[in-house]
Structure formats: structure tokens, C-alpha cells
Scaffold this motif. Structure first.
Motif, short mmCIF file in Angstrom:
data_model
loop_
_atom_site.label_atom_id
_atom_site.label_comp_id
_atom_site.label_asym_id
_atom_site.label_seq_id
_atom_site.Cartn_x
_atom_site.Cartn_y
_atom_site.Cartn_z
N TYR A 206 -14.49 -6.64 9.79
CA TYR A 206 -13.16 -7.06 9.05
C TYR A 206 -13.22 -8.03 8.90
O TYR A 206 -13.49 -8.90 9.63
CB TYR A 206 -12.55 -6.95 10.36
CG TYR A 206 -11.18 -6.29 10.70
CD1 TYR A 206 -9.87 -5.99 9.68
CD2 TYR A 206 -10.52 -8.15 11.53
CE1 TYR A 206 -8.75 -6.77 9.66
CE2 TYR A 206 -8.86 -7.79 11.62
CZ TYR A 206 -8.34 -7.54 10.41
OH TYR A 206 -6.93 -7.65 10.30
N ASP A 207 -12.89 -8.27 7.51
CA ASP A 207 -11.82 -9.54 7.13
C ASP A 207 -10.07 -9.58 6.85
O ASP A 207 -9.75 -8.36 6.71
CB ASP A 207 -12.28 -10.12 5.73
CG ASP A 207 -11.88 -10.87 5.64
OD1 ASP A 207 -11.16 -12.14 5.70
OD2 ASP A 207 -12.97 -11.16 4.77
N PRO A 208 -9.56 -10.27 8.31
CA PRO A 208 -7.87 -10.27 7.94
C PRO A 208 -7.48 -11.04 6.55
O PRO A 208 -6.26 -10.98 6.75
CB PRO A 208 -7.54 -10.92 9.20
CG PRO A 208 -8.53 -11.34 9.39
CD PRO A 208 -9.56 -11.29 8.91
N THR A 209 -7.92 -12.01 5.61
CA THR A 209 -7.12 -12.40 4.82
C THR A 209 -8.39 -12.30 3.65
O THR A 209 -9.19 -13.36 3.15
CB THR A 209 -7.06 -13.99 4.86
OG1 THR A 209 -9.07 -14.48 4.98
CG2 THR A 209 -6.33 -14.26 5.52
N LYS A 227 -25.23 1.10 6.62
CA LYS A 227 -23.47 2.18 7.78
C LYS A 227 -23.25 1.63 8.33
O LYS A 227 -23.15 1.38 9.67
CB LYS A 227 -24.99 3.20 7.87
CG LYS A 227 -25.67 4.59 7.58
CD LYS A 227 -26.25 5.48 8.71
CE LYS A 227 -25.14 6.07 10.08
NZ LYS A 227 -26.35 6.66 10.99
N VAL A 228 -22.29 1.35 7.75
CA VAL A 228 -21.21 -0.06 8.47
C VAL A 228 -19.63 0.49 8.12
O VAL A 228 -19.63 0.72 7.31
CB VAL A 228 -20.94 -1.31 8.30
CG1 VAL A 228 -22.59 -1.87 8.32
CG2 VAL A 228 -21.09 -1.70 6.77
N ALA A 229 -18.75 0.69 8.64
CA ALA A 229 -17.39 0.78 7.90
C ALA A 229 -16.35 -0.29 8.09
O ALA A 229 -16.83 -1.24 8.25
CB ALA A 229 -16.66 1.20 9.24
N ILE A 230 -15.91 -0.63 7.00
CA ILE A 230 -15.38 -1.94 5.80
C ILE A 230 -14.21 -2.14 6.50
O ILE A 230 -13.51 -1.21 5.64
CB ILE A 230 -15.87 -2.42 4.84
CG1 ILE A 230 -17.39 -2.77 5.31
CG2 ILE A 230 -15.21 -3.53 4.33
CD1 ILE A 230 -18.46 -3.44 3.60
N TYR A 231 -13.55 -3.00 6.80
CA TYR A 231 -11.83 -2.95 6.90
C TYR A 231 -11.45 -4.06 6.49
O TYR A 231 -12.11 -5.33 6.75
CB TYR A 231 -11.30 -2.86 7.93
CG TYR A 231 -11.41 -1.88 8.65
CD1 TYR A 231 -10.93 -0.09 8.99
CD2 TYR A 231 -13.23 -1.27 10.03
CE1 TYR A 231 -10.98 0.86 9.33
CE2 TYR A 231 -13.37 0.39 10.00
CZ TYR A 231 -11.74 0.88 10.28
OH TYR A 231 -12.30 1.86 10.75
N GLY A 232 -10.72 -4.68 5.34
CA GLY A 232 -9.99 -5.63 4.77
C GLY A 232 -8.29 -5.70 5.16
O GLY A 232 -7.49 -4.65 5.24
N GLN A 233 -7.56 -6.90 5.00
CA GLN A 233 -5.77 -7.06 4.02
C GLN A 233 -6.16 -8.20 3.55
O GLN A 233 -6.89 -9.11 4.13
CB GLN A 233 -5.81 -7.06 5.58
CG GLN A 233 -4.06 -7.29 5.18
CD GLN A 233 -3.20 -6.14 6.46
OE1 GLN A 233 -3.15 -5.67 7.42
NE2 GLN A 233 -1.59 -6.72 6.24
N GLU A 234 -4.89 -8.15 2.54
CA GLU A 234 -5.11 -9.35 1.52
C GLU A 234 -3.32 -8.66 0.38
O GLU A 234 -3.19 -7.61 0.51
CB GLU A 234 -5.91 -8.89 0.12
CG GLU A 234 -5.57 -9.76 -0.73
CD GLU A 234 -5.78 -11.63 -0.67
OE1 GLU A 234 -4.70 -12.29 -1.00
OE2 GLU A 234 -6.33 -11.68 0.25
N HIS A 240 -6.21 -8.14 -4.01
CA HIS A 240 -6.13 -6.41 -3.67
C HIS A 240 -6.73 -5.97 -4.04
O HIS A 240 -7.50 -4.89 -3.97
CB HIS A 240 -4.87 -5.97 -3.14
CG HIS A 240 -5.16 -4.99 -2.38
ND1 HIS A 240 -4.01 -3.17 -3.04
CD2 HIS A 240 -5.63 -4.25 -1.21
CE1 HIS A 240 -4.87 -2.63 -2.10
NE2 HIS A 240 -5.51 -2.96 -0.75
N SER A 241 -6.51 -5.35 -5.48
CA SER A 241 -6.96 -4.30 -6.47
C SER A 241 -8.38 -4.72 -6.59
O SER A 241 -9.26 -3.64 -7.23
CB SER A 241 -6.20 -4.54 -7.97
OG SER A 241 -5.08 -3.88 -7.47
N LEU A 242 -8.17 -5.85 -6.82
CA LEU A 242 -9.44 -6.96 -7.40
C LEU A 242 -11.23 -6.47 -6.22
O LEU A 242 -11.56 -6.03 -6.19
CB LEU A 242 -9.73 -8.08 -7.49
CG LEU A 242 -9.16 -8.45 -9.06
CD1 LEU A 242 -9.16 -10.30 -8.74
CD2 LEU A 242 -9.13 -8.20 -9.37
#
Length: 509
Positions: A206-209, A227-234, A240-242
Motif C-alpha cells: 500500500y502507498d497512501p500518497t 503475486k502481490v496485491a497492490i493498493y494506492g490512493q492519490e 491518479h489516472s497516470l
């Protein structure tokens, strides 16, 4: 023999496309158009190649061809393809035609591409200027990209398009100066973080920014099977689109990247609570001013608003509310609250977080008393876009049994390569940081393992020079040698003066 599309060729055409906009609009804005067009061209060329392959395989049987195409990663209809857009390049409504094509691509691929283009407007007068100039720019952009083949069979290796995307994001970041740091963490710094957190198969990362997602990709790359699950927020819509496009171009179709303010509106939740992650990495904005404004109600006066722990439904600020003008510890607390029991977390921060007092000092004390801090690593200055200030990496772990903190000072000469505009970490510098971290060894003038008691004696001040002494002793001065040297200079001076006297006599002066 089909000509291969090389990395250099893609990069040079992208650079040429950038020339179309340069001087007309700011690069931190026009990058969105170029990178979106690269994405469309890649989708289009991949799709076109599949159509040809299935047409041949099923002898033109339309039904079977369509059925096979519907099972591909992405589906496109004819009027969403790059070739169709190129054929309309001189149409006075070209901006609107591109927007409609993007909308169709999203609608036909809702599971994967939902919302990916919603923040990019090819018909924006505010950004691209009046119709005539705007159309000329878009026509030129389509012509530049038409020279480029991104068919999978012509891309010697599948990372080429993803690499080109990263390459451009890096160039735009250096070009955009101060704004560049908002969407990009330099590759070498991302590499350090990725190796420090050591992701394993099936971890949630996870990357919150997350900016344009380059840091997340570096971490995912540490796991060979991917094999990992990727989460982010921007927070920034276009960025965010990029990030979404960046994931797809690197073959990651199931990344969950959300758009919104992570502090006031964290969007990765499970049963209404913050989701927990085994690995968290981040390069949050340094000392973000007004970080808590998202918690203020409608119409609240900026000046009067005071953040209180009770305003956060996730109760992330019970250890202390960071100052309103410095959001660093707001991000740290959000990440610690999102860390799973065996979690590892590494984040880039300005050095002030190590020693500033008041509420930040209270939060720091709480984190150290809970034994969550694992290491503090000082980085060289000039590594980041848009800021010369040196930063540090703080590493946190949830399952610590040891009662010490490792300090590394990697900021000194010899631990990086000096560049004209920007300094760079070399592979040997990255290795030294990671090895020292893994072995937790004390190295003279480089690293030190401090007990929690020592840190408490220092009033919880984590300023690196308190723990790692990089002071270089100077050679003692030999006074006799200095005296002798002065005597010799005097003697030489007398000889020169005598010689001068002689010349002047000869010249009769």
C-alpha cells in the motif's frame, strides 16, 4: 522481417511529441496528454494485432473472432482505436472526438478501466487554448504517435512501453521542478524503500500518497512471481489516472488505486475500518500545510478551524494531532494504523520530524515507547525533484522484540554521485544502506545501533548526528615544519628581490 521498436525509438518519439506543447503549456500539465496518448496507442496496436491473429486463425468467421476478442485483456471498438483518431486528425472537433473515444474505452472495459480517463480533457479550452491552436496541437500529437508501432510482436520485450512511461514521468518530473516531486519519487530512492520492506508473495502492498505509482511498481517488482496485491490512493485526479495507466502498462490489471484525500477520506476499508497491509511505502508531501482541512465542515473558516482527534472516525490521531502547517506525522500515523501485525513500513520524510518539539515530539515519543520504530536513515541532499533539502527514511515494524533503533547516515560525500541538477544514489550506495540495515551493524562514521534507553536520555530526539559521529579529525599541525616553511619562503623572496635589483640596474632604471 518486421522492424523492432526499440526503447530509444519510443523515447525519442515521446520527446518529439513533448516539443509540440513545449513553451505553450506547462509540462506538468501536458505530460497527461502525452502519457494518455501513449496508453491509447499501446491498447490500439495490441488490439489490432489480436484482430489480425484471430481473423487468420478463424478464416474470417466474424462470430468466432468477436468471441475470442471478448476474452482479451481489453476490448476496443473501431471508433476508439488510434487509427480512427488519426484519420480524424484534421476534424475541427478532434478534441471532442478523442474525449468520446476515451469514454467508450472506459465503458467497454468497466471492470478494468473505470474512471481512468475521467480527469483528462482533450477539448479543454482552459488548458489547451482556443479551437485553432488546440486542434493544431492535437493534430501534431496524433502525427507524432502515428510514427510509432507498439504492436507486441514488434516490442522485443514487454517492459518497453512501461519503461518508456516511467522514463517520461521521470523527465517531466525534472522538467516540472517543484511540481515534479508531487508525482514522482526518483527510481533509486524507490529502490531503497522496496528493498528495505522486503515484500513476500501474497502480501498486500500500500502507498497512501502514490503519485503516478512508480514506488508501488518498484516494490511489486521485488516479488519475482508478481503475486502481490497492490493498493494506492492519490489526491490529484490527473495523477491518479497516470497511476492506473502505469499499472496496466506494467501488466498489473488488478491494482486498486483510489482517488481522494487519504487523510480526510481513506478509501481502502474493510467492514468500515482501515484495511491492514503487510507492506506500506510512501513519499508523502513534505510538511503539508492545511493537511486537516478535509476534516473541516462546509463553510468552516480556515483560520478558526482546529483539528481534534475526535473528528477522525478512524481515531488515527489519539497519540497527538500534528501541527496544522506540517502534515508529516498525520501520514505516519495513518500508515501505522494501517499496518498489519507482521507489517513493515518505510517512508520518506524531512529531517524536521526527527527532532521538532510540541505535538510532533509527543507523537514521536509515543511511537518509540510502543517500540514501532526500527531504523532512521539519512539520505544525501539533492536527490528529489523540486527540493534541495535532504530527507530521511524512517522504517517501522509491527512485530519488534528488539529494544534498539538503527541509525544510518548515508548523506556524506562518497555515498552518492554528484549530478549537475540532481544527485544520485548508485547501486553500491543502495546496497550499503540495505546491507547495513539487514545486518544492523555499527560502522564507524556511517551507522550506530542505539538502545531505547539512549534515545530516552536524548529526550526522544532522533537527530542523526546525535548517534552517528561523522566528524573527521584533522591532521595535527606540525609547528616546526610551518616555521621552516616560512623561513624558506623568506629566503626565496630575498633571492628574487636581489635578482630583480640586478635586472633594474642593467636596464638603467
Amino acid at each position: 522481417m518486421v522492424e523492432q521498436t526499440t526503447q530509444d525509438r519510443i523515447n525519442s518519439i515521446l520527446w518529439q511529441a513533448a516539443d509540440t506543447f513545449r513553451g505553450k503549456i506547462d509540462s506538468s500539465t501536458y505530460k497527461d496528454y502525452i502519457l494518455t496518448m501513449l496508453f491509447i496507442k499501446y491498447l490500439s496496436d495490441s488490439y489490432k494485432e489480436k484482430v489480425e491473429e484471430y481473423t487468420k486463425r478463424y478464416n474470417g468467421d466474424e462470430q468466432r473472432i468477436q468471441r475470442a476478442l471478448s476474452r482479451e485483456r481489453f476490448v476496443l471498438d473501431e471508433s476508439s482505436t488510434f487509427d480512427y483518431l488519426y484519420s480524424k486528425r484534421n476534424d475541427p472537433e478532434i478534441g471532442e472526438i478523442i474525449n468520446k473515444a476515451l469514454e467508450r474505452i472506459e465503458n467497454e472495459n468497466t471492470g478494468k478501466l473505470r474512471g481512468v480517463f475521467r480527469n483528462i480533457d482533450f477539448n479543454s479550452e482552459a488548458i489547451l487554448g482556443k479551437a485553432k491552436e488546440r486542434n493544431a496541437m492535437l493534430c501534431s500529437l496524433l502525427e507524432d504517435f502515428n510514427q510509432l508501432s507498439l504492436r507486441p510482436s514488434q516490442l522485443g520485450n514487454e517492459d518497453i512501453v512501461g519503461n518508456a512511461y516511467q522514463y517520461m514521468i521521470g523527465l517531466f518530473a525534472s522538467d516540472a521542478g517543484k511540481k515534479g516531486g508531487e508525482f514522482y519519487t526518483p527510481a533509486e530512492v524507490s529502490e531503497v524503500l522496496a528493498r528495505l520492506v522486503k515484500p513476500q508473495e501474497n502480501d498486500r502492498i500500500y502507498d497512501p500518497t502514490c503519485g503516478s505509482g512508480s514506488l508501488l511498481l518498484k516494490v511489486a517488482k521485488q516479488v519475482p512471481s508478481k503475486k502481490v496485491a497492490i493498493y494506492g490512493q492519490e489526491r490529484n485526479g490527473a495523477t491518479h489516472s497516470l497511476a492506473l495507466m502505469n499499472m496496466y502498462l506494467h501488466g498489473i490489471d488488478d491494482a486498486k488505486i483510489e482517488w481522494g484525500d487519504t487523510l480526510a477520506n481513506p478509501l481502502h476499508l474493510e467492514d468500515g475500518k482501515l484495511m491492514k497491509f503487510q507492506v506500506i511505502v510512501a513519499n508523502p508531501p513534505f510538511s503539508l500545510d492545511k493537511w486537516a482541512m478535509g476534516f473541516a465542515g462546509e463553510g468552516t473558516n480556515d483560520k478558526k478551524f482546529k483539528m481534534e482527534p475526535g473528528l477522525d472516525p478512524h481515531r488515527r490521531f489519539e497519540w497527538g494531532v500534528p501541527p496544522s502547517s506540517k502534515g508529516d506525522y498525520a501520514f505516519v500515523q495513518h500508515m501505522l494504523y494501517s499496518l498489519a501485525e507482521n507489517g513493515r513500513m518505510a517512508t520518506i520524510l524531512p529531517h524536521g520530524v526527527l527532532f521538532r518539539g510540541a505535538s510532533e515530539g509527543k507523537i514521536r515519543k509515543q511511537i518509540i515507547d510502543m517500540n514501532l520504530l526500527d531504523a532512521v536513515i539519512g539520505l544525501p541532499e539533492g536527490l528529489f525533484y523540486g527540493t534541495g533539502i535532504p530527507a530521511c527514511i524512517m522504517v517501522f515494524r509491527k512485530d519488534r522484540t528488539r529494544k534498539d533503533v538503527l541509525f544510518i547516515d548515508a548523506s556524506g560525500e562518497g555515498h552518492y554521485e554528484k549530478g549537475k541538477n540532481q544527485n544520485k544514489l548508485r547501486e553500491q550506495d543502495i546496497q550499503k544502506i540495505v546491507e547495513t540495515y539487514e545486518k544492523r551493524e555499527a560502522i564507524d562514521k556511517y551507522s550506530y545501533v542505539a538502545t531505547l534507553d539512549e534515545i530516552k536520555e536524548n529526550d526522544y530526539n532522533l537527530n542523526i548526528p546525535r548517534y552517528v559521529d561523522t566528524f573527521e579529525e584533522e591532521e595535527p599541525v606540525d609547528m616546526d615544519a610551518v616555521k621552516e616553511s616560512i623561513a624558506n619562503i623568506k629566503k626565496e623572496l630575498q633571492e628574487v628581490e636581489a635578482q630583480m635589483e640586478k635586472y633594474l640596474k642593467e636596464l638603467g632604471l
